[in-house]
Design an enzyme around this catalytic site. Structure first.
Site, PDB file in Angstrom:
ATOM      1  N   HIS A 115       4.307 -35.075   6.667  1.00 40.18           N
ATOM      2  CA  HIS A 115       3.894 -35.104   8.041  1.00 40.18           C
ATOM      3  C   HIS A 115       3.045 -34.233   8.194  1.00 40.18           C
ATOM      4  O   HIS A 115       2.986 -33.198   9.295  1.00 40.18           O
ATOM      5  CB  HIS A 115       5.203 -35.022   9.140  1.00 40.18           C
ATOM      6  CG  HIS A 115       6.111 -36.321   9.213  1.00 40.18           C
ATOM      7  ND1 HIS A 115       5.587 -37.559   8.932  1.00 40.18           N
ATOM      8  CD2 HIS A 115       7.417 -36.464   9.495  1.00 40.18           C
ATOM      9  CE1 HIS A 115       6.495 -38.422   8.845  1.00 40.18           C
ATOM     10  NE2 HIS A 115       7.522 -37.706   9.388  1.00 40.18           N
ATOM     11  N   HIS A 188       6.136 -40.030  16.207  1.00 39.64           N
ATOM     12  CA  HIS A 188       7.324 -40.007  15.851  1.00 39.64           C
ATOM     13  C   HIS A 188       8.693 -40.012  16.922  1.00 39.64           C
ATOM     14  O   HIS A 188       9.500 -39.452  16.778  1.00 39.64           O
ATOM     15  CB  HIS A 188       7.921 -39.049  14.970  1.00 39.64           C
ATOM     16  CG  HIS A 188       8.940 -39.267  13.802  1.00 39.64           C
ATOM     17  ND1 HIS A 188      10.194 -39.258  14.214  1.00 39.64           N
ATOM     18  CD2 HIS A 188       8.988 -39.325  12.563  1.00 39.64           C
ATOM     19  CE1 HIS A 188      10.881 -39.525  12.954  1.00 39.64           C
ATOM     20  NE2 HIS A 188      10.032 -39.525  12.085  1.00 39.64           N
ATOM     21  N   GLU A 326       7.170 -45.740  13.296  1.00 36.58           N
ATOM     22  CA  GLU A 326       5.741 -45.057  13.260  1.00 36.58           C
ATOM     23  C   GLU A 326       4.708 -46.060  12.489  1.00 36.58           C
ATOM     24  O   GLU A 326       4.763 -46.232  11.419  1.00 36.58           O
ATOM     25  CB  GLU A 326       6.143 -44.085  12.009  1.00 36.58           C
ATOM     26  CG  GLU A 326       7.265 -43.000  12.526  1.00 36.58           C
ATOM     27  CD  GLU A 326       7.832 -42.247  11.401  1.00 36.58           C
ATOM     28  OE1 GLU A 326       7.001 -41.732  10.522  1.00 36.58           O
ATOM     29  OE2 GLU A 326       9.305 -42.258  10.939  1.00 36.58           O
TER      30      GLU A 326
END
Length: 361
Positions: A115, A188, A326
């Site tokens: 991420h 998210h 996601e």
């Protein structure tokens, strides 16, 4: 990129203080609301904090796992509700090679970058460019990621726009770069359509428009293959309970401790967002549909929620307390030439859309 509206051109969104970080930076919570939905978003991490959607009796309830102030997000929040970047999901070896030059990235997930690295977009304050209630509720956030941020090349300017339209919350991204770089933006949110105090989500019905998924190794790095979902626990082409096959002895479920996998929802470039997934909670009658022009959809069943902290309403978040959807480019795409590219070059504009729709049952 679109320019923000002139100040005072329309009524502003409701806003309120959301606490301070340990270095005394003040966060703000913005509320987007229409006749069907109420959504709260903070400038810290550009994250969704609450989504209130009606059940079959038209009673609104919060369907998003989260926390009540910015300090709780710093302490326990991880990526809860946040915008993800520069690159959502994992990059193997915490390095990328672009045009023959290798860049070492922030390593924050074993030997991988997850991420965006240790200080991804979920941990920065986004600038509010527009916060307006009419003609539709809209919050425009911007962020400039410096050249070399977390090891990624190029100065990147990002715009993320949240907008409410009837029964849907849309999240659209734009980005431009000064050097060729990797861009894979997503969000998210953890959902529980029964409500945040509704226990686990394993009895939710799920349909995913995917014939294939991306298998991974034990470190959850894609192997580069695309495997058919047919005959596996990953076949959600017809509605299936989320928990119906989650405990089957499938090697890929061992790797993810449950579902933590990218489903292939389309590798072309659609002109409008395509249907990706539908989730229904039989008890409340709430339905969530996601539409996107991203090629992948990561389904994560909160496998690493341990019950070590509590969120909204003092509810302890245990394994499978929520599920994340996601919409994103394929994980580790820079290392797999057969995957859709996540490289953005100077002069190009990255554009992607995720639409969360909460239709009546």
């Amino acid at each position: 990129m679109d320019q923000s509206e002139a100040a005072g051109s329309s009524p502003a969104l409701a806003s309120q203080p959301f606490g301070q970080t340990s270095d005394a930076r003040a966060a703000t919570l913005y509320t987007l609301e229409n006749a069907r939905l109420r959504v709260c978003i903070t400038d810290f991490g550009g994250r969704m904090v609450r989504i209130e959607a009606p059940d079959r009796h038209d009673h609104r309830g919060d369907v998003l796992l989260g926390f009540d102030n910015v300090l709780a997000y710093v302490a326990n929040g991880g990526a809860f509700g946040a915008l993800l970047g520069r690159c959502a999901n994992r990059i193997a070896g915490a390095s990328v090679t672009i045009d023959g030059q290798t860049y070492q990235l922030s390593k924050n997930n074993g030997d991988a970058t997850l991420h965006g690295g240790a200080v991804g977009f979920d941990k920065v304050f986004w600038t509010v460019a527009t916060a307006e209630a009419e003609p539709v509720p809209r919050l425009v956030l911007t962020h400039v990621s410096a050249d070399g941020d977390q090891g990624f090349p190029g100065e990147v300017s990002i715009q993320a726009t949240y907008q409410l339209d009837e029964d849907a919350l849309s999240l659209s991204f734009q980005a431009r770069t000064s050097k060729s770089t990797v861009i894979n933006l997503s969000a998210h949110p953890y959902f529980n359509l029964a409500g945040t105090a509704g226990g686990d989500v394993l009895d939710h019905e799920v349909s995913i428009a995917a014939d294939t998924f991306l298998p991974t190794d034990a470190a959850q790095i894609p192997t580069g293959d695309l495997l058919p979902v047919a005959g596996t626990p990953f076949d959600f082409r017809q509605p299936s309970l989320l928990g119906a096959r989650i405990r089957q002895a499938d090697p890929h479920l061992f790797h993810g401790l449950g579902y933590d996998h990218c489903f292939v929802v389309g590798t072309d470039a659609p002109t409008t967002p395509r249907f990706a997934v539908r989730v229904r909670d039989p008890a409340s009658g709430r339905v969530l549909e996601v539409y996107t022009d991203q090629p992948g959809l990561q389904l994560y069943t909160g496998n690493k929620l341990t019950g070590a902290f509590a969120g909204h309403g003092g509810i302890i978040y245990r394994q499978s307390a929520g599920f994340a959807l996601e919409a994103q480019g394929f994980p580790d795409a820079p290392h797999h030439p057969n995957f859709p590219s996540t490289i953005l070059r100077p002069g190009e504009t990255y554009r992607r859309v995720i639409r969360y729709r909460f239709p009546a049952e």
